[in-house]
Design an enzyme around this catalytic site. Structure first.
Site, PDB file in Angstrom:
ATOM      1  N   GLU A   1      -1.434  -1.782  -6.309  1.00 14.82           N
ATOM      2  CA  GLU A   1      -2.217  -0.597  -6.616  1.00 14.82           C
ATOM      3  C   GLU A   1      -1.312   0.574  -7.005  1.00 14.82           C
ATOM      4  OE1 GLU A   1      -5.995   0.893  -4.184  1.00 14.82           O
ATOM      5  OE2 GLU A   1      -4.114   1.254  -3.141  1.00 14.82           O
TER       6      GLU A   1
ATOM      7  N   GLY B   1       2.406   4.870   1.596  1.00 17.75           N
ATOM      8  CA  GLY B   1       2.934   5.339   2.867  1.00 17.75           C
ATOM      9  C   GLY B   1       4.382   4.958   3.076  1.00 17.75           C
TER      10      GLY B   1
ATOM     11  N   ILE C   1       5.917   3.377   5.630  1.00 16.59           N
ATOM     12  CA  ILE C   1       6.236   2.027   6.100  1.00 16.59           C
ATOM     13  C   ILE C   1       6.181   1.043   4.945  1.00 16.59           C
ATOM     14  CG2 ILE C   1       5.496   0.140   7.591  1.00 16.59           C
ATOM     15  CD1 ILE C   1       4.563   2.193   9.604  1.00 16.59           C
TER      16      ILE C   1
ATOM     17  N   GLY D   1       0.806  -1.211   0.000  1.00 16.19           N
ATOM     18  CA  GLY D   1       0.000   0.000   0.000  1.00 16.19           C
ATOM     19  C   GLY D   1       0.834   1.253   0.000  1.00 16.19           C
TER      20      GLY D   1
ATOM     21  N   GLY E   1      -7.440   1.290  -1.243  1.00 18.40           N
ATOM     22  CA  GLY E   1      -7.660  -0.023  -1.841  1.00 18.40           C
ATOM     23  C   GLY E   1      -7.202  -1.175  -0.977  1.00 18.40           C
TER      24      GLY E   1
ATOM     25  N   ASN F   1      -7.526  10.192   5.314  1.00 14.92           N
ATOM     26  CA  ASN F   1      -7.546  10.187   3.851  1.00 14.92           C
ATOM     27  C   ASN F   1      -8.695   9.369   3.279  1.00 14.92           C
ATOM     28  OD1 ASN F   1      -4.129   9.806   4.399  1.00 14.92           O
ATOM     29  ND2 ASN F   1      -4.990  11.688   3.567  1.00 14.92           N
TER      30      ASN F   1
END
Length: 528
Positions: A299, A276, A278, A274, A394, A390
């Site tokens: 994604e 970010g 991390i 995803g 997904g 936010n």
């Protein structure tokens, strides 16, 4: 690469050159209350010239709050567009994901009505016509690299919901970006039918192609063509620190264990990561790790995906977006264009996040929540159960359908008033986006808890003892024991909770920001 071509060379449907205008000349097409769809995805491939021109028009003519739109985009776009629109009070409704302090402030103050949705479902439901009264939208604004002779649009750094936009909008404004190379050939566009005539997505490998490089468009719908040279602002990331590096190490050790047990092949399975810092760090750890011959079906592609390509360990990547940083991500990508181009496939959101290929490929899903509780319910969206950050994004598309479903988080998050930080492992998540049924593992810098096959109370012990920060661990264990004792005495103890205390915690969270639990008292901290 310095010569990216001219507008005339990019627009090969020559009749459209008669529709070329300046961005400010498009303002006449917009009326307050319109439903707008944009290209763009986290934040890449979004229109820039027209949204900025509209914002300039509102600011110059003191139209704040008088010229407002309903904005539907595949995910977040650049702050210079939607976040500025929020500042100028130009947004009434916003679906389904956003980024920016001003737009988040508008949502939490009730000035902007936001609908949060799994991104894969949003793309699908937009195509079904679920979000407007008549299922139609007034104007679509899309960024493209080129327009071919048949009026097929070659997109730029993302696909998002462009296919739906071109189909559902009554008018289309096209921004042709000549400030970067043409991305012709990178996209794989497949236009799906509605049920009961929907076709299968015949994707059996991450780099399989099932469509064409162009999105078909009716040239009569195009009311304006605008040249753009602005590049994506991209997404900035924090440098890898001890916490993110430890999380990455735990995940790599877990992968090695699963390979040894025969539950994963030596080259793993297609990876999803995803957005970010991390997630970016975890992929960076893979670039240094022992695994090779890797594939990615995800994604977004972030900066460390380039590290993974450069390491020679990543063969190919499928995504919806190039979510690179403005610097050094995009310059690095453009400077090494030939190295990366043929290894990347960009797909529409309706395919990148569809359950069918995710489950067929056996994706390993890795995403970051705000927090998770001791039973492995995770909150990705609402601080204190009320304050939107936010949106869901997904993550749920992959966590529900993946082969291995992992959520990674620091055990504590920084606070101005608390040097230790606020626990991210809580007794009860105040808002739940991902249930215990969808998660296999949770991991912090403290350790990785493999939850497969564990009953709820066993999960709780595993999560607290493995993932919670040592200072919070005794408090959480004490809470669990009290909850078990009280609930089991009443015969209601499958997932013991003391909701009176949890509710009090959630009230404090909603009112003041976030919490730190100390000796059964509530200490409130602000994490801004």
């Amino acid at each position: 690469m310095s010569d990216f071509g001219t507008l005339e060379s990019r627009v090969r449907r020559k009749s459209l050159l008669k529709k070329v205008v300046k961005a400010e000349d498009t303002v006449e097409h917009f009326k307050s209350g319109m439903n707008l769809m944009w290209s763009g995805f986290t934040p890449a491939g979004y229109p820039k010239e027209v949204p900025i021109a509209l914002a300039d028009h509102v600011e110059k003519n003191n139209l704040q709050g008088k010229l407002k739109f309903n904005l539907f985009i595949g995910a977040s776009v650049g702050a210079e567009t939607e976040d500025r629109w929020a500042t100028l009070d130009m947004i009434d409704r916003r679906w389904p994901y956003q980024t920016g302090k001003n737009i988040a402030k508008g949502i939490n103050e009730g000035r902007i009505r936001m609908g949060d949705k799994h991104l894969g479902l949003f793309a699908q439901d937009a195509g079904y016509g679920f979000y407007t009264e008549n299922g139609r939208y007034d104007i679509g604004i899309v960024e493209v690299s080129a327009i071919n002779e048949d009026c097929g649009l070659a997109l730029t750094t993302s696909c998002g919901i462009v296919a739906e936009t071109l189909h559902l909008c009554d008018k289309i404004i096209v921004e042709v970006n000549t400030g970067q190379p043409s991305f012709e050939g990178m996209h794989d566009i497949f236009m799906q039918n509605k049920p009961p005539h929907r076709q299968p997505f015949l994707i059996t490998k991450a780099d399989d192609r099932i469509g064409t490089p162009y999105v078909p468009c009716d040239p009569d719908k195009i009311v304006a063509v605008v040249e753009s040279k602005r590049r994506d602002k991209g997404r900035a990331f924090s440098e890898m620190d001890d916490t993110s590096e430890a999380i990455a190490d735990h995940i790599l050790d877990f992968f090695a264990h699963e390979v040894k047990k025969g539950r994963l092949p030596e080259n793993l399975l297609p990876l999803q990561s995803g957005v970010g810092s991390i997630a970016n760090a975890v992929v960076g750890g893979l670039a240094k790790g022992p695994f090779s011959d890797l594939t990615v079906y995800t994604e977004v592609l972030q900066d460390t995906m380039l590290d993974l390509f450069d390491s020679g360990k990543l063969n190919c990547a499928s995504a919806c977006s190039l979510s690179l940083s403005e610097d050094p991500g995009f310059p690095r990508f453009f400077d090494n264009w030939e190295k990366y181009f043929d290894k990347i496939v960009l797909r529409p959101l309706s395919i990148s996040n569809a359950p069918e290929p995710i489950r067929r490929l056996g994706c390993i899903a890795m995403n970051t929540p705000v927090e998770f509780d001791m039973y492995a319910h995770a909150n990705s969206t609402l601080v204190g159960g009320t304050r939107m950050i936010n949106g869901l994004g997904g993550s749920g598309d992959y966590l529900r359908n993946g082969y291995l479903k992992i959520m990674h988080s620091p055990s504590v998050r920084p606070s101005k008033t608390d040097p230790l930080g606020i626990t991210c492992v809580v007794p009860k998540a105040p808002h739940i986006d991902h249930t215990e049924h969808d998660l296999d593992c949770v991991v912090t810098e403290q350790g990785l808890a493999d939850l497969r096959g564990l009953a709820p109370k066993d999960r709780a012990l595993k999560i607290i003892n493995t993932c919670a920060h040592p200072e919070y661990r005794p408090i959480l264990l004490d809470y669990l024991e009290r909850a078990k004792k009280e609930c089991l005495s009443k015969g209601i103890g499958h997932e013991p909770q003391l909701f009176d205390r949890c509710f009090k915690m959630q009230q404090n969270l909603a009112t003041n920001g976030t919490m730190r639990i100390k000796n059964w008292d509530i200490k409130v901290d602000l994490c801004e």
